[in-house]
Design a protein around this motif. Structure first.
Motif, PDB file in Angstrom:
ATOM      1  N   THR A  58       0.788  -1.130   0.272  1.00 58.49           N
ATOM      2  CA  THR A  58      -0.325  -0.186  -0.240  1.00 58.49           C
ATOM      3  C   THR A  58       1.118   1.517  -0.059  1.00 58.49           C
ATOM      4  OG1 THR A  58      -1.808  -1.308   1.347  1.00 58.49           O
ATOM      5  CG2 THR A  58      -1.766   0.689   1.346  1.00 58.49           C
ATOM      6  N   ILE A  59       2.109   1.535   0.838  1.00 56.38           N
ATOM      7  CA  ILE A  59       2.830   2.981   0.841  1.00 56.38           C
ATOM      8  C   ILE A  59       3.371   2.402  -0.384  1.00 56.38           C
ATOM      9  CG2 ILE A  59       4.517   3.868   2.044  1.00 56.38           C
ATOM     10  CD1 ILE A  59       3.373   2.214   4.560  1.00 56.38           C
ATOM     11  N   LEU A  60       4.051   1.612  -0.964  1.00 58.12           N
ATOM     12  CA  LEU A  60       4.732   1.433  -2.395  1.00 58.12           C
ATOM     13  C   LEU A  60       3.874   2.161  -3.046  1.00 58.12           C
ATOM     14  CD1 LEU A  60       7.079  -1.116  -1.882  1.00 58.12           C
ATOM     15  CD2 LEU A  60       7.827   0.833  -1.557  1.00 58.12           C
ATOM     16  N   LEU A  61       2.630   1.571  -3.537  1.00 50.76           N
ATOM     17  CA  LEU A  61       1.504   2.422  -4.375  1.00 50.76           C
ATOM     18  C   LEU A  61       1.436   3.338  -4.128  1.00 50.76           C
ATOM     19  CD1 LEU A  61      -0.335  -1.176  -4.349  1.00 50.76           C
ATOM     20  CD2 LEU A  61       0.618  -0.105  -6.301  1.00 50.76           C
ATOM     21  N   LEU A  62       1.650   4.444  -2.489  1.00 47.51           N
ATOM     22  CA  LEU A  62       0.832   5.164  -2.833  1.00 47.51           C
ATOM     23  C   LEU A  62       2.133   6.301  -2.415  1.00 47.51           C
ATOM     24  CD1 LEU A  62      -1.506   5.096   0.440  1.00 47.51           C
ATOM     25  CD2 LEU A  62      -2.318   6.092  -1.984  1.00 47.51           C
ATOM     26  N   PRO A  64       4.057   7.194  -5.350  1.00 48.72           N
ATOM     27  CA  PRO A  64       4.343   8.429  -6.815  1.00 48.72           C
ATOM     28  C   PRO A  64       2.786   9.793  -6.240  1.00 48.72           C
ATOM     29  CG  PRO A  64       3.435   6.273  -7.295  1.00 48.72           C
ATOM     30  CD  PRO A  64       3.509   6.042  -5.999  1.00 48.72           C
ATOM     31  N   VAL A  65       1.872   9.419  -5.408  1.00 50.45           N
ATOM     32  CA  VAL A  65       1.275  10.269  -4.555  1.00 50.45           C
ATOM     33  C   VAL A  65       1.653  11.052  -3.542  1.00 50.45           C
ATOM     34  CG1 VAL A  65      -0.715  10.898  -3.916  1.00 50.45           C
ATOM     35  CG2 VAL A  65      -0.859   8.990  -5.188  1.00 50.45           C
ATOM     36  N   ILE A  66       2.610  10.118  -2.745  1.00 53.97           N
ATOM     37  CA  ILE A  66       3.093  10.852  -2.071  1.00 53.97           C
ATOM     38  C   ILE A  66       3.649  12.425  -2.075  1.00 53.97           C
ATOM     39  CG2 ILE A  66       4.384  10.943   0.275  1.00 53.97           C
ATOM     40  CD1 ILE A  66       3.016   7.701   0.786  1.00 53.97           C
ATOM     41  N   ILE A  67       4.619  11.831  -3.342  1.00 48.89           N
ATOM     42  CA  ILE A  67       5.417  12.434  -3.698  1.00 48.89           C
ATOM     43  C   ILE A  67       4.928  13.251  -4.915  1.00 48.89           C
ATOM     44  CG2 ILE A  67       7.758  12.680  -5.284  1.00 48.89           C
ATOM     45  CD1 ILE A  67       7.742   9.824  -5.109  1.00 48.89           C
ATOM     46  N   GLU A  68       4.266  13.305  -5.104  1.00 48.76           N
ATOM     47  CA  GLU A  68       3.394  13.886  -6.301  1.00 48.76           C
ATOM     48  C   GLU A  68       2.789  15.307  -4.848  1.00 48.76           C
ATOM     49  OE1 GLU A  68       1.603  16.380  -9.612  1.00 48.76           O
ATOM     50  OE2 GLU A  68       3.536  14.759  -9.093  1.00 48.76           O
ATOM     51  N   VAL A  69       2.728  15.206  -4.103  1.00 47.95           N
ATOM     52  CA  VAL A  69       1.917  15.580  -2.913  1.00 47.95           C
ATOM     53  C   VAL A  69       2.833  17.059  -1.987  1.00 47.95           C
ATOM     54  CG1 VAL A  69       0.956  16.374  -0.558  1.00 47.95           C
ATOM     55  CG2 VAL A  69       0.145  15.058  -2.272  1.00 47.95           C
ATOM     56  N   VAL A  70       3.910  15.821  -1.838  1.00 53.88           N
ATOM     57  CA  VAL A  70       5.257  16.718  -1.504  1.00 53.88           C
ATOM     58  C   VAL A  70       5.689  18.474  -2.449  1.00 53.88           C
ATOM     59  CG1 VAL A  70       7.470  16.281  -0.441  1.00 53.88           C
ATOM     60  CG2 VAL A  70       5.859  14.581   0.506  1.00 53.88           C
ATOM     61  N   ALA A  71       6.230  17.244  -3.707  1.00 52.13           N
ATOM     62  CA  ALA A  71       6.378  18.651  -4.637  1.00 52.13           C
ATOM     63  C   ALA A  71       5.970  19.951  -4.601  1.00 52.13           C
ATOM     64  CB  ALA A  71       6.877  18.302  -5.661  1.00 52.13           C
ATOM     65  N   PHE A  72       4.208  19.117  -4.770  1.00 52.82           N
ATOM     66  CA  PHE A  72       3.253  20.930  -5.017  1.00 52.82           C
ATOM     67  C   PHE A  72       3.505  21.483  -3.190  1.00 52.82           C
ATOM     68  CE2 PHE A  72      -0.768  21.782  -3.791  1.00 52.82           C
ATOM     69  CZ  PHE A  72      -1.341  22.734  -4.669  1.00 52.82           C
ATOM     70  N   ALA A  73       3.511  20.856  -2.822  1.00 49.47           N
ATOM     71  CA  ALA A  73       3.398  21.928  -1.211  1.00 49.47           C
ATOM     72  C   ALA A  73       5.016  21.990  -1.017  1.00 49.47           C
ATOM     73  CB  ALA A  73       3.548  20.640   0.568  1.00 49.47           C
TER      74      ALA A  73
END
Length: 233
Positions: A58-62, A64-73
């Motif tokens: 679950t963590i590995l699949l998420l 890309p989303v986590i990286i995208e959110v961190v980059a956005f923030a």
């Protein structure tokens, strides 16, 4: 924006899956060592392994989303930092047929940490907010376009200098299309409010403007061709 064949997509997907499986295997190996060392048992139960595998997957699949959110923030949170990689990645994903110059202006205003961004194309101003510039003043700005290939324009001696100062515009750049010729301008406010505008930040800003210019140009060309086809029916 780009035509990508199916084969590279499949290869990238297989590589991504392989990396996920390898990361999951490493995680489970580390978990096994830590679990046996802390709890002094021969081996964890099958249920514990399954639960940890699900959590790891679950963590590995998420990721890309986590990286995208961190980059956005990060792109929004640091006023003196321009995340050119994030901005260009987002611009590259914009569908030409759906490009909205106003939305693009708002996006660049937020992530370049400017007060205002506006695109002047064929006498129309598409801005991140409303500014008080008359049609005549916009026409005068449209005439500021210098020789092809030049990006930043000098408007200090122009008749619209006062109107631009009142509107808060402190820099104007050419919109240069894929053909290398100017077809409009981008108006910017807040550029010189920054405490630091080093050469690297300026290069990133210019690179972003050039990419946005190509996107808008291709979007306008697409809309024009679509109208032409509709008339021909």
């Amino acid at each position: 924006m780009k035509m990508v064949s199916a084969r590279p997509k499949v290869i990238r997907m297989l590589i991504y899956i392989g990396v996920l499986l390898l990361a999951a295997a490493v995680y489970l190996g580390i978990f096994y060592i830590v679990f046996t060392a802390f709890f002094k048992v021969a081996k964890p139960s099958a249920e514990v392994f399954i639960l940890n595998f699900i959590m790891a997957a679950t963590i590995l699949l998420l990721m890309p989303v986590i990286i995208e959110v961190v980059a956005f923030a990060r792109s929004l949170a640091e006023p003196e930092y321009i995340d050119a990689g994030y901005i260009i990645k987002k611009l590259d994903k914009i569908a030409i047929e759906d490009v909205d110059p106003r939305e693009l202006a708002r996006f660049l205003k937020r992530h370049l940490h400017l007060s205002y961004v506006g695109f002047l194309v064929e006498g129309r101003l598409y801005g991140s907010k409303q500014v008080n510039l008359s049609d005549n003043e916009l026409g005068q700005i449209g005439k500021l376009a210098a020789s092809d290939g030049q990006l930043w324009l000098n408007f200090q001696d122009s008749t619209v200098r006062g109107a631009l100062a009142e509107a808060g515009v402190d820099a104007i750049a050419n919109l240069i299309g894929p053909h290398g010729r100017s077809y409009g301008q981008v108006l910017v406010s807040g550029l010189f409010d920054k405490k630091i505008l080093d050469r690297r930040s300026l290069i990133q800003l210019e690179m972003t403007i050039n990419l946005a210019a190509v996107i808008i140009y291709m979007g306008e060309e697409y809309k024009a061709s679509k109208k032409q086809k509709a008339k021909g029916r």
